[in-house]
Scaffold this motif. Structure first.
Motif, PDB file in Angstrom:
ATOM      1  N   LYS A  33       0.804  12.065 -10.324  1.00 19.65           N
ATOM      2  CA  LYS A  33       1.052  11.087  -9.555  1.00 19.65           C
ATOM      3  C   LYS A  33       0.687   9.189  -9.820  1.00 19.65           C
ATOM      4  CE  LYS A  33       1.432  12.293  -5.039  1.00 19.65           C
ATOM      5  NZ  LYS A  33       0.289  12.328  -3.314  1.00 19.65           N
ATOM      6  N   LEU A  34      -0.372   9.767 -10.312  1.00 15.46           N
ATOM      7  CA  LEU A  34      -1.093   7.867 -11.127  1.00 15.46           C
ATOM      8  C   LEU A  34      -0.261   8.319 -12.075  1.00 15.46           C
ATOM      9  CD1 LEU A  34      -5.012   9.101 -11.318  1.00 15.46           C
ATOM     10  CD2 LEU A  34      -3.839   7.730  -9.414  1.00 15.46           C
ATOM     11  N   ASP A  35       0.292   8.502 -13.275  1.00 17.91           N
ATOM     12  CA  ASP A  35       1.237   7.971 -14.355  1.00 17.91           C
ATOM     13  C   ASP A  35       1.957   7.583 -13.741  1.00 17.91           C
ATOM     14  OD1 ASP A  35       0.355  10.425 -16.683  1.00 17.91           O
ATOM     15  OD2 ASP A  35      -1.535   9.242 -16.192  1.00 17.91           O
ATOM     16  N   VAL A  36       3.286   8.047 -12.861  1.00 18.05           N
ATOM     17  CA  VAL A  36       4.383   7.508 -11.758  1.00 18.05           C
ATOM     18  C   VAL A  36       3.975   6.561 -11.646  1.00 18.05           C
ATOM     19  CG1 VAL A  36       6.336   8.575 -10.067  1.00 18.05           C
ATOM     20  CG2 VAL A  36       5.130  10.154 -11.467  1.00 18.05           C
ATOM     21  N   CYS A  37       3.516   6.217 -10.734  1.00 10.39           N
ATOM     22  CA  CYS A  37       2.590   4.956  -9.838  1.00 10.39           C
ATOM     23  C   CYS A  37       2.129   3.939 -10.339  1.00 10.39           C
ATOM     24  CB  CYS A  37       0.814   5.589  -8.444  1.00 10.39           C
ATOM     25  SG  CYS A  37       2.339   6.485  -7.018  1.00 10.39           S
ATOM     26  N   GLY A  38       1.488   4.384 -11.347  1.00  6.45           N
ATOM     27  CA  GLY A  38       0.648   3.433 -12.323  1.00  6.45           C
ATOM     28  C   GLY A  38       2.483   2.583 -12.952  1.00  6.45           C
ATOM     29  N   TYR A  84      -2.918  -2.213  -4.055  1.00  7.51           N
ATOM     30  CA  TYR A  84      -2.752  -2.428  -3.237  1.00  7.51           C
ATOM     31  C   TYR A  84      -1.133  -0.674  -3.629  1.00  7.51           C
ATOM     32  CZ  TYR A  84      -5.899  -4.206  -0.686  1.00  7.51           C
ATOM     33  OH  TYR A  84      -7.596  -4.686  -0.330  1.00  7.51           O
ATOM     34  N   CYS A  85      -0.662  -1.601  -4.463  1.00  7.59           N
ATOM     35  CA  CYS A  85       0.327  -1.035  -5.110  1.00  7.59           C
ATOM     36  C   CYS A  85       0.146   0.434  -5.247  1.00  7.59           C
ATOM     37  CB  CYS A  85       1.302  -1.498  -6.096  1.00  7.59           C
ATOM     38  SG  CYS A  85       2.569  -0.394  -6.081  1.00  7.59           S
ATOM     39  N   GLY A  86      -0.827   0.723  -6.142  1.00  6.46           N
ATOM     40  CA  GLY A  86      -0.876   2.239  -5.887  1.00  6.46           C
ATOM     41  C   GLY A  86      -1.260   3.454  -5.191  1.00  6.46           C
ATOM     42  N   ILE A  87      -2.269   2.558  -4.253  1.00  8.64           N
ATOM     43  CA  ILE A  87      -2.527   3.156  -2.495  1.00  8.64           C
ATOM     44  C   ILE A  87      -1.607   3.781  -2.260  1.00  8.64           C
ATOM     45  CG2 ILE A  87      -3.480   2.713  -0.343  1.00  8.64           C
ATOM     46  CD1 ILE A  87      -5.808   1.036  -1.852  1.00  8.64           C
ATOM     47  N   CYS A  88      -0.188   2.224  -1.550  1.00  7.76           N
ATOM     48  CA  CYS A  88       0.989   2.555  -1.427  1.00  7.76           C
ATOM     49  C   CYS A  88       1.690   3.698  -1.442  1.00  7.76           C
ATOM     50  CB  CYS A  88       1.356   1.861  -1.221  1.00  7.76           C
ATOM     51  SG  CYS A  88       0.606  -0.516   0.273  1.00  7.76           S
ATOM     52  N   CYS A  89       1.568   3.512  -3.036  1.00  5.26           N
ATOM     53  CA  CYS A  89       2.371   4.752  -3.852  1.00  5.26           C
ATOM     54  C   CYS A  89       1.950   6.825  -3.600  1.00  5.26           C
ATOM     55  CB  CYS A  89       2.699   4.224  -4.914  1.00  5.26           C
ATOM     56  SG  CYS A  89       3.719   5.671  -6.493  1.00  5.26           S
ATOM     57  N   ASN A  90       0.508   6.627  -3.736  1.00  2.00           N
ATOM     58  CA  ASN A  90       0.452   7.600  -3.611  1.00  2.00           C
ATOM     59  C   ASN A  90       0.678   8.116  -2.178  1.00  2.00           C
ATOM     60  OD1 ASN A  90      -0.955   8.100  -6.145  1.00  2.00           O
ATOM     61  ND2 ASN A  90      -2.584   7.125  -5.439  1.00  2.00           N
ATOM     62  N   CYS A 118       6.784   6.852  -4.237  1.00  2.00           N
ATOM     63  CA  CYS A 118       7.971   5.790  -3.803  1.00  2.00           C
ATOM     64  C   CYS A 118       7.544   4.214  -3.781  1.00  2.00           C
ATOM     65  CB  CYS A 118       8.748   5.491  -2.711  1.00  2.00           C
ATOM     66  SG  CYS A 118      10.300   4.596  -2.431  1.00  2.00           S
ATOM     67  N   VAL A 119       8.062   3.541  -4.329  1.00  2.00           N
ATOM     68  CA  VAL A 119       7.904   1.741  -5.269  1.00  2.00           C
ATOM     69  C   VAL A 119       9.274   1.618  -5.016  1.00  2.00           C
ATOM     70  CG1 VAL A 119       7.210   0.271  -6.508  1.00  2.00           C
ATOM     71  CG2 VAL A 119       5.531   2.889  -5.846  1.00  2.00           C
ATOM     72  N   PRO A 120       9.489   0.414  -4.229  1.00  2.00           N
ATOM     73  CA  PRO A 120      11.078   0.008  -4.395  1.00  2.00           C
ATOM     74  C   PRO A 120      11.142  -0.909  -5.934  1.00  2.00           C
ATOM     75  CG  PRO A 120       9.838  -0.899  -2.707  1.00  2.00           C
ATOM     76  CD  PRO A 120       8.402  -0.310  -3.226  1.00  2.00           C
ATOM     77  N   SER A 121      12.276  -0.659  -5.974  1.00  2.00           N
ATOM     78  CA  SER A 121      12.316  -1.647  -7.581  1.00  2.00           C
ATOM     79  C   SER A 121      12.161  -2.748  -7.512  1.00  2.00           C
ATOM     80  CB  SER A 121      13.801  -0.773  -7.618  1.00  2.00           C
ATOM     81  OG  SER A 121      14.670  -2.037  -6.875  1.00  2.00           O
ATOM     82  N   GLY A 122      12.177  -3.790  -8.703  1.00  2.00           N
ATOM     83  CA  GLY A 122      12.021  -4.841  -8.481  1.00  2.00           C
ATOM     84  C   GLY A 122      11.160  -5.377  -8.806  1.00  2.00           C
ATOM     85  N   THR A 123      10.123  -6.684  -8.845  1.00  2.00           N
ATOM     86  CA  THR A 123       8.890  -7.194  -8.339  1.00  2.00           C
ATOM     87  C   THR A 123       8.885  -7.699  -7.413  1.00  2.00           C
ATOM     88  OG1 THR A 123      10.084  -9.483  -9.265  1.00  2.00           O
ATOM     89  CG2 THR A 123       9.212  -8.024 -11.125  1.00  2.00           C
ATOM     90  N   PHE A 124       9.958  -8.016  -6.340  1.00  2.00           N
ATOM     91  CA  PHE A 124       9.469  -8.377  -4.493  1.00  2.00           C
ATOM     92  C   PHE A 124      11.086  -8.158  -4.129  1.00  2.00           C
ATOM     93  CE2 PHE A 124      10.433 -11.695  -1.382  1.00  2.00           C
ATOM     94  CZ  PHE A 124       8.920 -11.846  -0.914  1.00  2.00           C
ATOM     95  N   GLY A 125      10.714  -7.692  -3.273  1.00  2.00           N
ATOM     96  CA  GLY A 125      12.173  -7.446  -1.940  1.00  2.00           C
ATOM     97  C   GLY A 125      12.017  -5.716  -2.272  1.00  2.00           C
ATOM     98  N   HIS A 126      13.209  -5.413  -1.644  1.00  2.00           N
ATOM     99  CA  HIS A 126      14.316  -4.551  -1.789  1.00  2.00           C
ATOM    100  C   HIS A 126      13.203  -2.901  -1.129  1.00  2.00           C
ATOM    101  CE1 HIS A 126      16.852  -5.746  -4.572  1.00  2.00           C
ATOM    102  NE2 HIS A 126      15.758  -6.089  -5.340  1.00  2.00           N
ATOM    103  N   LYS A 127      12.503  -3.950  -0.251  1.00  2.00           N
ATOM    104  CA  LYS A 127      11.321  -2.588   0.414  1.00  2.00           C
ATOM    105  C   LYS A 127      12.086  -1.432   1.519  1.00  2.00           C
ATOM    106  CE  LYS A 127       7.026  -4.935   0.807  1.00  2.00           C
ATOM    107  NZ  LYS A 127       6.532  -5.541   1.780  1.00  2.00           N
ATOM    108  N   ASP A 128      13.431  -1.358   1.676  1.00  2.00           N
ATOM    109  CA  ASP A 128      14.229  -0.602   2.584  1.00  2.00           C
ATOM    110  C   ASP A 128      14.191   0.465   1.915  1.00  2.00           C
ATOM    111  OD1 ASP A 128      14.510  -2.365   4.945  1.00  2.00           O
ATOM    112  OD2 ASP A 128      16.405  -2.857   4.605  1.00  2.00           O
ATOM    113  N   GLU A 129      14.085   0.777   0.634  1.00  2.00           N
ATOM    114  CA  GLU A 129      13.729   1.334  -0.248  1.00  2.00           C
ATOM    115  C   GLU A 129      13.402   2.545  -0.112  1.00  2.00           C
ATOM    116  OE1 GLU A 129      16.280  -1.136  -4.156  1.00  2.00           O
ATOM    117  OE2 GLU A 129      14.038   0.019  -4.382  1.00  2.00           O
ATOM    118  N   CYS A 130      12.598   2.205   0.645  1.00  2.00           N
ATOM    119  CA  CYS A 130      10.953   2.857   0.622  1.00  2.00           C
ATOM    120  C   CYS A 130      10.343   2.835   1.864  1.00  2.00           C
ATOM    121  CB  CYS A 130       9.642   2.975  -0.570  1.00  2.00           C
ATOM    122  SG  CYS A 130      10.374   2.822  -1.292  1.00  2.00           S
TER     123      CYS A 130
END
Length: 65
Positions: A2-7, A26-32, A37-49
């Motif tokens: 899990k950590l590898d995927v989120c990392g 915070y991304c790691g906490i949210c991902c777990n 699930c982490v949105p693609s790209g560096t900003f936005g796209h939050k509807d993906e997750c």
């Protein structure tokens, strides 16, 4: 695993963030919490997750970068 995927996903997500360490934390906490699930790209796209998008901090603001 899990950590590898989120990392790796969070490394991409936070690659352009000013507060890089905070973003990764915070991304790691949210991902777990959101089944890796982490949105693609560096900003936005939050509807993906929707889970990632909808997590809020104590101030009612978006918790996830």
């Amino acid at each position: 695993m899990k950590l590898d995927v989120c990392g790796s996903k969070c490394a991409v997500r936070c690659s352009k963030a000013n507060a890089h360490e905070d973003c990764l934390k915070y991304c790691g906490i949210c991902c777990n919490q959101c089944n890796n699930c982490v949105p693609s790209g560096t900003f936005g796209h939050k509807d993906e997750c929707p889970c990632y998008r909808d997590l809020k901090n104590s101030k009612g603001e978006s918790k996830c970068p």
